[in-house]
Enzyme design. Structure first.
Site, PDB file in Angstrom:
ATOM      1  N   CYS A 107       0.833  -1.214   0.000  1.00 47.99           N
ATOM      2  CA  CYS A 107       0.000   0.000   0.000  1.00 47.99           C
ATOM      3  C   CYS A 107       0.869   1.265   0.000  1.00 47.99           C
ATOM      4  O   CYS A 107       1.447   1.606  -1.017  1.00 47.99           O
ATOM      5  CB  CYS A 107      -0.974  -0.022   1.178  1.00 47.99           C
ATOM      6  SG  CYS A 107      -2.290   1.238   1.006  1.00 47.99           S
ATOM      7  N   HIS A 202      -3.871  -5.040   0.740  1.00 43.87           N
ATOM      8  CA  HIS A 202      -3.399  -5.320   2.100  1.00 43.87           C
ATOM      9  C   HIS A 202      -3.581  -6.798   2.448  1.00 43.87           C
ATOM     10  O   HIS A 202      -4.557  -7.170   3.101  1.00 43.87           O
ATOM     11  CB  HIS A 202      -4.175  -4.486   3.116  1.00 43.87           C
ATOM     12  CG  HIS A 202      -3.728  -3.075   3.231  1.00 43.87           C
ATOM     13  ND1 HIS A 202      -2.665  -2.685   4.009  1.00 43.87           N
ATOM     14  CD2 HIS A 202      -4.208  -1.947   2.660  1.00 43.87           C
ATOM     15  CE1 HIS A 202      -2.512  -1.373   3.929  1.00 43.87           C
ATOM     16  NE2 HIS A 202      -3.438  -0.901   3.107  1.00 43.87           N
ATOM     17  N   GLU A 204      -2.053  -8.332   4.665  1.00 45.32           N
ATOM     18  CA  GLU A 204      -1.821  -8.498   6.113  1.00 45.32           C
ATOM     19  C   GLU A 204      -3.043  -8.138   6.955  1.00 45.32           C
ATOM     20  O   GLU A 204      -3.106  -8.454   8.154  1.00 45.32           O
ATOM     21  CB  GLU A 204      -0.602  -7.652   6.550  1.00 45.32           C
ATOM     22  CG  GLU A 204      -0.868  -6.195   6.839  1.00 45.32           C
ATOM     23  CD  GLU A 204      -1.082  -5.304   5.613  1.00 45.32           C
ATOM     24  OE1 GLU A 204      -1.135  -4.072   5.773  1.00 45.32           O
ATOM     25  OE2 GLU A 204      -1.205  -5.848   4.496  1.00 45.32           O
TER      26      GLU A 204
END
Length: 502
Positions: A107, A202, A204
């Site tokens: 990002c 994203h 994560e």
């Protein structure tokens, strides 16, 4: 703030944290999240967390000591004129010239890489903040890294990943390749260089992160309206590929670097076929993967690698030669200087010297090369034995003599007679005390010729020694008889290959 996880040996990775909001537990907790997701089961991995947002940006020197980095997301813009952001851009620019460290940006990290390398980061094309799961489409003729390619090929349709961004990479930096797009971002995944990769999504984050923090916070902050909130909540009900993407990124971090090696060709005699033939010989013997890049430097023709080339290659081979390391030639002096620079400044770069190359390394590092102790040219198959001190040497090299001595080809009028400081003799023979030497943890030399065959020596070298009256008829017969002995060259070449790729 510094955090280390795992052993102090083996591979080293860094998480460059660009957010420290308390809702995520601060920079340390964000870094730990990345370690938990991307760390393999190997105890040999060492992970360090750099709180970049608090001013702890890795140095250029860390590019030599770390194998890879993640750059996290952030509430900041890649265009913000803030010291830590500017420092991180400089670090990224330096990493573009590193052949060791890989970088993956997520990002904000993805955008920051784009800006640092000459691209443009602007507001999303829709001018709206994007918070939702989204289809990320890739070309079936995917040209990126193998780990991501395998992920894409294993899916029935597009990836569905979590997005959270107000900006995106609008214009690619020079040389970058776009690998994926979505409805809200044209550059979802970018291969910036051979060792730098970025992803806008994203992997994560979790759905719970969106429900507990991102949706409420962005709605209260006015970045998300009622309709946007509803669309986001609905998109979170769809199956995600976040875990698959995270696994691919883990593999990517470990494998994205294309290995590059160079052969310093020190022989120009026509009978050996010239530069291309010499290069082909060494590549065929010492390459490991099909996607490795190999280059030949015609050093005896004046094409000597420079200190700048050390950053471009993982390892180097210096070939044999009919020249002497004592010859008053500019290319010999320049190659010596290159070896000394590698030894002093690039401990992660591998170097293997063969015969002349072995002697050149010894001389460059402070050893002595002189005429063979017996006073005669050595051309024969010789029994090479482990030295008494070889037990504490490199773990790969030590395997060579587990089953006893080796029979190998020799061709030299000179040899290493005194070692440089800190060098260790691994193997000896009746005609040469220092047949195989570990000059440093990353530098290995051998006096013998595992790259050649007995037939070549009998055809290309023996007639010259006979016609030049260097060898008597008796010498010729003894040499020919020794050439009938089965060689252990293949075993040695496998060890040299492993050392070069270690």
């Amino acid at each position: 703030m510094t955090s280390n996880t795992g052993s102090c040996h083996g591979t080293r990775y860094g998480v460059i944290v660009c957010d420290n909001h308390e809702k995520w537990g601060g920079a340390s907790s964000i870094g730990k999240r990345y370690v938990d997701i991307f760390k393999s089961k190997s105890e040999a991995e060492d992970w360090r967390i750099f709180a970049a947002i608090e001013g702890e940006v890795p140095s250029k020197g860390d590019l030599e000591t770390f194998d890879g980095f993640f750059i996290t997301g952030s509430p900041h813009s890649a265009n913000d004129d803030i010291k830590w952001i500017n420092d991180l851009k400089e670090f990224i620019s330096s990493s573009a010239n590193s052949s060791k460290s890989r970088i993956i940006g997520v990002c904000f990290g993805h955008q920051l890489i784009g800006a640092a390398l000459g691209g443009q980061v602007t507001a999303n094309p829709s001018q709206k903040f994007v918070l939702q799961s989204e289809e990320v489409k890739t070309d079936r003729n995917f040209r990126g890294n193998k780990a991501i390619k395998e992920l894409i090929e294993g899916l029935d349709g597009p990836l569905r990943l979590l997005e959270c961004h107000g900006e995106c990479v609008a214009t690619l930096p020079p040389g970058a390749t776009n690998l994926a797009e979505s409805a809200t971002c044209h550059h979802e995944m970018i291969q910036f260089t051979e060792n730098i990769f970025g992803i806008q999504a994203h992997p994560e984050f979790t759905v719970q992160d969106y429900k507990d923090h991102l949706i409420p916070d962005l709605f209260r902050g006015g970045k998300l309206d009622e309709n946007g909130k509803k669309l986001c909540e609905e998109s979170l009900l769809l199956p995600l590929d976040s875990s698959k993407m995270a696994a691919a990124l883990k593999n990517l971090l470990q494998s994205m670097e294309q290995k590059r090696f160079a052969v310093l060709i020190c022989e120009d005699a026509e009978k050996w076929g010239g530069r291309d033939v010499m290069l082909k010989r060494h590549v065929e013997l010492y390459h490991r993967e099909d996607d490795e890049e190999w280059r030949g430097f015609n050093v005896c023709g004046g094409e000597v690698p420079t200190a700048e080339d050390l950053d471009k290659y993982n390892g180097f081979i210096i070939t044999g030669s009919h020249y002497s390391v004592h010859d008053d030639k500019e290319w010999v002096r320049k190659t010596e200087k290159f070896v000394a620079t590698l030894a002093e400044k690039s401990p992660s770069k591998r170097l293997v010297g063969l015969c002349f190359g072995h002697q050149l390394v010894a001389k460059a590092l402070g050893g002595v090369v002189a005429k063979n102790p017996l006073g005669k040219f050595v051309l024969q198959t010789e029994r090479v034995m482990a030295a008494h001190s070889s037990s504490d040497t490199n773990s790969i090299v030590s395997k060579l003599f587990e089953k006893g001595s080796l029979d190998l080809l020799e061709s030299h009028s000179e040899c290493v007679t005194e070692l440089p400081p800190n060098a260790k003799t691994i193997a000896s023979s009746n005609t040469c005390e220092h047949e195989m030497v570990l000059f440093a943890d990353n530098i290995l030399g051998v006096q013998f010729h595992p790259e050649c065959t007995a037939e070549e020596f009998e055809e290309k070298i023996l007639p010259y020694l006979k016609s030049g009256k260097v060898f008597t008829e008796e010498d010729v017969l003894k040499t020919k008889e020794s050439f009938k002995i089965p060689l252990d060259s293949t075993k040695v070449n496998e060890v040299l290959k492993d050392f070069l790729h270690q």
